[in-house]
Design a protein around this motif. Structure first.
Motif, short mmCIF file in Angstrom:
data_model
loop_
_atom_site.label_atom_id
_atom_site.label_comp_id
_atom_site.label_asym_id
_atom_site.label_seq_id
_atom_site.Cartn_x
_atom_site.Cartn_y
_atom_site.Cartn_z
N MET A 8 30.70 -1.42 -30.47
CA MET A 8 29.77 -1.32 -29.35
C MET A 8 30.44 -0.67 -28.15
O MET A 8 31.61 -0.93 -27.86
N ILE A 9 29.71 0.18 -27.48
CA ILE A 9 30.18 0.80 -26.24
C ILE A 9 29.13 0.55 -25.16
O ILE A 9 27.95 0.81 -25.38
N ALA A 10 29.56 0.02 -24.03
CA ALA A 10 28.64 -0.26 -22.92
C ALA A 10 28.77 0.85 -21.88
O ALA A 10 29.88 1.19 -21.47
N VAL A 11 27.63 1.42 -21.49
CA VAL A 11 27.61 2.47 -20.47
C VAL A 11 26.80 1.96 -19.28
O VAL A 11 25.66 1.52 -19.45
N TYR A 12 27.41 2.00 -18.10
CA TYR A 12 26.74 1.51 -16.89
C TYR A 12 26.58 2.67 -15.91
O TYR A 12 27.56 3.25 -15.45
N LEU A 13 25.33 2.99 -15.59
CA LEU A 13 25.03 3.97 -14.55
C LEU A 13 24.63 3.18 -13.30
O LEU A 13 23.53 2.59 -13.25
N LEU A 14 25.49 3.13 -12.31
CA LEU A 14 25.29 2.27 -11.16
C LEU A 14 24.89 3.07 -9.93
O LEU A 14 25.55 4.05 -9.57
N GLY A 15 23.84 2.61 -9.29
CA GLY A 15 23.40 3.25 -8.05
C GLY A 15 24.15 2.73 -6.85
O GLY A 15 23.73 2.95 -5.71
N LEU A 43 23.17 1.23 -22.98
CA LEU A 43 23.10 1.97 -21.73
C LEU A 43 22.32 1.15 -20.71
O LEU A 43 21.16 0.80 -20.94
N GLN A 44 22.96 0.82 -19.59
CA GLN A 44 22.30 0.05 -18.55
C GLN A 44 22.38 0.82 -17.23
O GLN A 44 23.44 1.31 -16.86
N LYS A 45 21.25 0.91 -16.56
CA LYS A 45 21.17 1.64 -15.30
C LYS A 45 20.56 0.74 -14.23
O LYS A 45 19.60 0.02 -14.47
N THR A 46 21.17 0.78 -13.06
CA THR A 46 20.61 0.05 -11.93
C THR A 46 20.82 0.86 -10.67
O THR A 46 21.81 1.58 -10.54
N TRP A 47 19.89 0.77 -9.74
CA TRP A 47 20.10 1.46 -8.46
C TRP A 47 20.19 0.48 -7.31
O TRP A 47 20.22 0.84 -6.16
N SER A 106 25.68 15.76 -12.87
CA SER A 106 25.17 16.39 -11.65
C SER A 106 23.68 16.16 -11.46
O SER A 106 23.17 16.21 -10.34
N ILE A 107 22.96 15.89 -12.54
CA ILE A 107 21.52 15.65 -12.41
C ILE A 107 21.22 14.28 -11.79
O ILE A 107 20.07 13.99 -11.45
N PHE A 108 22.27 13.43 -11.67
CA PHE A 108 22.10 12.12 -11.03
C PHE A 108 22.63 12.13 -9.59
O PHE A 108 22.52 11.12 -8.89
N ASP A 109 23.21 13.23 -9.16
CA ASP A 109 23.85 13.32 -7.85
C ASP A 109 22.81 13.19 -6.74
O ASP A 109 22.01 14.10 -6.51
N GLN A 110 22.84 12.07 -6.02
CA GLN A 110 21.83 11.79 -5.00
C GLN A 110 22.06 12.56 -3.71
O GLN A 110 21.21 12.53 -2.81
N THR A 111 23.19 13.26 -3.59
CA THR A 111 23.39 14.11 -2.42
C THR A 111 22.50 15.35 -2.50
O THR A 111 22.36 16.09 -1.51
N ILE A 128 31.82 3.33 -16.88
CA ILE A 128 31.15 2.96 -15.63
C ILE A 128 31.01 4.20 -14.75
O ILE A 128 32.02 4.85 -14.43
N VAL A 129 29.78 4.54 -14.40
CA VAL A 129 29.52 5.70 -13.53
C VAL A 129 29.03 5.19 -12.18
O VAL A 129 28.03 4.47 -12.11
N GLN A 130 29.74 5.55 -11.12
CA GLN A 130 29.32 5.19 -9.77
C GLN A 130 28.57 6.40 -9.18
O GLN A 130 29.18 7.33 -8.67
N ILE A 131 27.26 6.35 -9.26
CA ILE A 131 26.44 7.48 -8.84
C ILE A 131 26.69 7.90 -7.39
O ILE A 131 26.71 9.09 -7.08
#
Length: 329
Positions: free
Chosen positions: A113-120, A78-82, A182-187, A163-166
């Motif tokens: 392996m599964i790669a999960v990307y949470l992108l800001g 799991l990789q996260k970047t903003w 929804s807990i990542f929703d920056q709106t 790939i999640v585009q926040i």
């Protein structure tokens, strides 16, 4: 309405994912799998030693239960970047996982392996907030191969990605995945404090797992030390953005200079080409003059042999006598 800590911040996200139940809830929804057990695994790039890029990562070993009741182990990176970052850094992290002998099963095969990307940030022009990148096996005719798969050898050499585009999350809570994301929703950021999100908790009243998620984020919002850590992150990434902006401006200026130099070189090349053509033309003219001079000399010598005087020849060819003398020499 309640105010929860914003999990886009690394300190909040880590606190959230440290809870095994919550980690299972989030990853089960993201991967659309039934994860029965999950544990954090050590990795080679501790987040406390990040240098230039905002990439926060956690590695998990997850036990997945299939519809037939069988279970198997998968690795989840799991990789996260903003901030926008280069794909090379993500590939480097994956490379470390592939090389790690601890990520092998008892038979020496690499664990799936599964790669999960949470992108800001957004990825190009892709408009889907969640993108599933799956790999499939094909024969030489392009037909999907299913017999014998999944196979440990094949699974150990390829990986799927989520790939999640926040920025594209828009507060929808229609599905299980919508609720989790929804807990990542920056709106939903608070107008007064970007460290918190304003959530309608009534939307999750019938969901015990999401109630646990919200409760943990409520505790994070009330934690003074954590809020201070969020301030530190703001300062850290503000410095990074400022530096990256300066680097970007310098790179743009260098790019402009390279274009100018390239155009100048092109212009110089054109001038050299033109000069070359002019030299070639002058050479042709000299050659033509040489031919005409040779013909004239031959004619003058012929007239002189016939007994015509220099004066007479000068009159015939309309040349000065001194020039005729030079041609007769």
């Amino acid at each position: 309405m309640i105010y929860i800590a914003n999990p886009i911040y690394d300190v909040v996200f880590k606190y959230l994912m440290d809870d095994e139940r919550i980690a299972r809830t989030i990853l089960s929804a993201l991967l659309r799998m039934d994860i029965t057990h999950i544990e954090v695994r050590p990795h080679e790039y501790p987040n406390s030693q990040r240098d230039t890029l905002s990439v926060f990562r956690i590695d998990f070993a997850a036990t997945v239960r299939e519809d037939n009741g069988s279970t198997h182990l998968v690795l989840i990176e799991l990789q996260k970047t903003w901030l926008e970052t280069e794909t090379l850094r993500f590939r480097q992290y994956l490379g470390v996982q592939y090389q790690n002998p601890k990520n092998m099963d008892d038979d020496g095969n690499g664990l799936p392996m599964i790669a999960v990307y949470l992108l800001g940030h957004r990825v190009g022009d892709i408009e889907e907030p969640v993108l599933y990148v799956r790999h499939e096996a094909q024969d030489r005719d392009g037909q999907v191969v299913t017999k014998g798969l999944p196979d440990p050898f094949v699974s150990s050499l390829t990986h799927d990605s989520v790939i999640v585009q926040i920025p594209l999350l828009r507060g929808q809570v229609n599905t299980r995945l919508d609720r989790v994301l929804s807990i990542f929703d920056q709106t939903q950021k608070s107008d007064k404090d970007q460290h918190t999100l304003m959530i309608d908790d009534d939307l999750y009243a019938d969901d015990d797992d999401m109630q646990a998620v919200l409760h943990r984020l409520l505790m994070a919002a009330a934690n003074a030390d954590m809020r201070q850590d969020m301030n530190v992150e703001d300062e850290y990434f503000s410095a990074i953005e400022k530096r990256d902006t300066e680097i970007l401006m310098r790179e743009k200026e260098l790019a402009k200079q390279k274009v100018t130099i390239s155009e100048q070189k092109e212009e110089i090349g054109k001038q050299k080409e033109e000069i070359g053509k002019q030299k070639e033309e002058i050479g042709k003219q000299k050659e033509e003059i040489g031919k005409r001079t040779a013909q004239l000399r031959s004619s003058i010598q012929a007239l002189h042999k016939k007994g015509l005087s220099i004066e007479e020849i000068s009159s015939v060819v309309n040349m000065e006598e001194k020039d005729l003398v030079l041609l007769l020499e």
